[in-house]
Design an enzyme around this catalytic site. Structure first.
Site, short mmCIF file in Angstrom:
data_model
loop_
_atom_site.label_atom_id
_atom_site.label_comp_id
_atom_site.label_asym_id
_atom_site.label_seq_id
_atom_site.Cartn_x
_atom_site.Cartn_y
_atom_site.Cartn_z
N ASP A 34 69.17 61.55 36.45
CA ASP A 34 69.31 63.27 36.83
C ASP A 34 68.30 64.11 36.23
OD1 ASP A 34 72.05 64.04 37.93
OD2 ASP A 34 71.35 64.98 37.77
N ARG A 89 74.63 70.21 59.57
CA ARG A 89 74.45 69.53 58.67
C ARG A 89 72.86 68.95 58.42
NH1 ARG A 89 78.39 65.57 58.58
NH2 ARG A 89 80.34 65.93 60.06
N ASN A 121 74.29 60.28 50.90
CA ASN A 121 74.59 60.91 52.29
C ASN A 121 73.42 61.54 52.91
OD1 ASN A 121 76.81 59.27 53.51
ND2 ASN A 121 78.22 60.02 51.80
N HIS A 176 77.25 54.95 58.94
CA HIS A 176 78.23 55.49 58.28
C HIS A 176 78.94 56.26 58.83
CE1 HIS A 176 80.77 55.91 54.18
NE2 HIS A 176 79.83 56.74 53.96
N1 LIG Z 1 77.52 56.36 50.71
C1 LIG Z 1 78.54 56.10 50.91
O1 LIG Z 1 79.71 55.30 51.42
C2 LIG Z 1 78.53 57.51 50.15
C3 LIG Z 1 80.40 57.30 49.36
C4 LIG Z 1 80.61 58.42 48.14
C5 LIG Z 1 79.49 59.56 48.45
N2 LIG Z 1 78.30 59.01 48.90
C6 LIG Z 1 77.31 59.75 48.70
O2 LIG Z 1 76.59 59.51 47.35
C7 LIG Z 1 75.73 61.54 46.91
C8 LIG Z 1 76.17 60.97 45.77
O3 LIG Z 1 77.60 62.09 45.25
P1 LIG Z 1 78.86 61.50 44.45
O4 LIG Z 1 79.91 62.64 44.21
O5 LIG Z 1 77.91 61.54 43.13
O6 LIG Z 1 77.88 63.27 44.35
P2 LIG Z 1 77.92 64.55 43.12
O7 LIG Z 1 77.65 65.95 43.42
O8 LIG Z 1 79.14 64.12 41.29
O9 LIG Z 1 76.89 63.78 41.94
C9 LIG Z 1 74.97 63.97 42.69
C10 LIG Z 1 74.22 63.95 41.74
O10 LIG Z 1 72.85 64.37 41.87
C11 LIG Z 1 71.52 64.62 41.12
N3 LIG Z 1 70.70 64.40 41.54
C12 LIG Z 1 70.32 65.84 42.53
N4 LIG Z 1 68.94 65.93 42.28
C13 LIG Z 1 69.00 64.97 42.20
C14 LIG Z 1 67.36 64.27 41.36
N5 LIG Z 1 65.90 64.89 42.28
N6 LIG Z 1 67.18 63.19 40.79
C15 LIG Z 1 68.25 62.73 40.33
N7 LIG Z 1 68.90 63.44 40.54
C16 LIG Z 1 69.61 64.53 41.07
C17 LIG Z 1 72.52 65.79 40.92
O11 LIG Z 1 72.40 66.52 39.57
C18 LIG Z 1 74.24 65.15 40.33
O12 LIG Z 1 74.67 65.13 39.18
C19 LIG Z 1 76.24 62.15 48.00
O13 LIG Z 1 74.93 62.76 48.63
C20 LIG Z 1 77.45 61.81 48.74
O14 LIG Z 1 77.05 62.27 49.57
C21 LIG Z 1 78.13 58.21 49.28
#
Ligand SMILES: NC(=O)c1ccc[n+]([C@@H]2O[C@H](COP(=O)([O-])OP(=O)(O)OC[C@H]3O[C@@H](n4cnc5c(N)ncnc54)[C@H](O)[C@@H]3O)[C@@H](O)[C@H]2O)c1
Length: 309
Positions: A34, A89, A121, A176
């Site tokens: 991260d 968005r 996403n 999605h």
């Molecule tokens: N596909 C799906 O069904 C689904 C479901 C839930 C969440 N999501 C997506 O998953 C993603 C994460 O969700 P979350 O709840 O864990 O968010 P979160 O904010 O808890 O965690 C995201 C993490 O990404 C890190 N980050 C940002 N830029 C980065 C980089 N360049 N390199 C490495 N790490 C980096 C941040 O520091 C943070 O710790 C979001 O985009 C969310 O929309 C998708």
């Protein structure tokens, strides 16, 4: 088990996914990477310290650079931000595209043979960014959404029918988002068509609740979005790959003419094994399901065109 699985993003989805990977002993080493300093290190150490209690032999490592991720067999990408007040968005799209682009460049360098599972996403477009930037073949870039959407659908059906979730077979296809396509014609309870067990109005309400499953959780949590089921979905895909299970799961895959669609990621039934995507299954759809899938494809193509690579 494989040698190494990397989870990019040590936030809610990423850290929970790493924990699940370790507890299932899918990899000798689980690496969480991260940009936030200290977060992956602290969470990884905490998770590894659970190993003597939960009895798993996976090591969990946290880092801010990609050296420790080198040679990963599988990379699960959860890095990204959620939409904040005032952001359109498209703002979110381009911010997360920038993040997934930089992550994909690092993955290409450090783990050129990895199978990549995207969670960030907007899912289908982020898969496209990862495929373009890594240059990996479609067998090695997959998106997780259908497994989650299907799990929600199965849970709601099991609740309504008061039966085990294990006995609900179903598949949710498409992008999605609001345009996802729950396949009612393939929904069964131990082989019994769902329409024999449930009236149409109840079923329609469940399909609708499934479409809004993510929003329902955001509404409860107020800050942040779902992560227990999303991480379980990503790890189920990883498990199918690690154990060469040949599971048939709905995943976002790069379409090359299947379902009459080409040049985009969309949720379709996929066979997953040690090589990643081993086959896209083409199943018969009703006229309505077919139209819904086409509509879903359009909803993915528009932001794909808008994304700056
Ligand atoms: N596909 C799906 O069904 C689904 C479901 C839930 C969440 N999501 C997506 O998953 C993603 C994460 O969700 P979350 O709840 O864990 O968010 P979160 O904010 O808890 O965690 C995201 C993490 O990404 C890190 N980050 C940002 N830029 C980065 C980089 N360049 N390199 C490495 N790490 C980096 C941040 O520091 C943070 O710790 C979001 O985009 C969310 O929309 C998708």
């Amino acid at each position: 088990m494989v040698n190494k699985i990397t989870v990019v993003g040590a936030g809610n989805v990423g850290a929970t996914a790493a924990q699940r990977v370790a507890e299932k002993e899918l990899a000798r080493t689980v690496v969480m990477v991260d940009i936030a300093e200290g977060i992956p290190q602290g969470k990884a150490l905490d998770q590894w310290q659970a190993a003597p209690i939960e009895l798993y032999d996976s090591r969990v490592i946290g880092t801010n650079d990609y050296d420790a991720t080198a040679g990963s067999d599988i990379v699960i990408v959860t890095a990204g931000i959620a939409r904040k007040p005032g952001m359109s968005r498209d703002d979110l799209l381009n911010t997360n595209a920038g993040i997934v682009k930089s992550v994909s460049e690092q993955v290409r360098q450090s783990s050129p043979d990895a199978i990549v599972i995207i969670v960030s996403n907007p899912l289908d477009v982020m898969c496209y960014v990862a495929k373009e930037v890594t240059g990996f073949p479609r067998e090695r870039v997959l998106g997780m959404a259908g497994v989650l959407d299907t799990a929600r659908y199965r849970m709601f059906l099991a609740e309504a029918l008061q039966v085990s979730v294990e006995d609900i077979q179903a598949m949710v296809l498409g992008g999605h988002g609001d345009t996802m396509v729950p396949l009612v014609s393939y929904t069964t309870v131990s082989g019994i068509p769902i329409t024999q067990l449930m009236d149409r109005a109840t079923l329609d309400a469940i399909v609708d609740r499934t479409r809004n499953g993510g929003a329902e959780i955001v509404k409860h949590l107020k800050t942040g979005s779902a992560y227990y089921a999303p991480s379980a979905g990503a790890v189920q895909m990883a498990e199918a790959i690690v154990h060469d299970q040949k599971r048939i799961l709905p995943c976002a895959a790069w379409l090359d003419g299947e379902y009459g669609l080409k040049g985009l990621f969309l949720g379709v039934p996929c066979k997953l094994g040690r090589r990643g995507l081993e086959k896209v299954l083409e199943v018969e759809l009703t006229r309505d399901e077919r139209a819904a899938l086409d509509k879903s494809a359009e909803a993915v193509r528009d932001p794909m065109k808008a994304v700056k690579l």
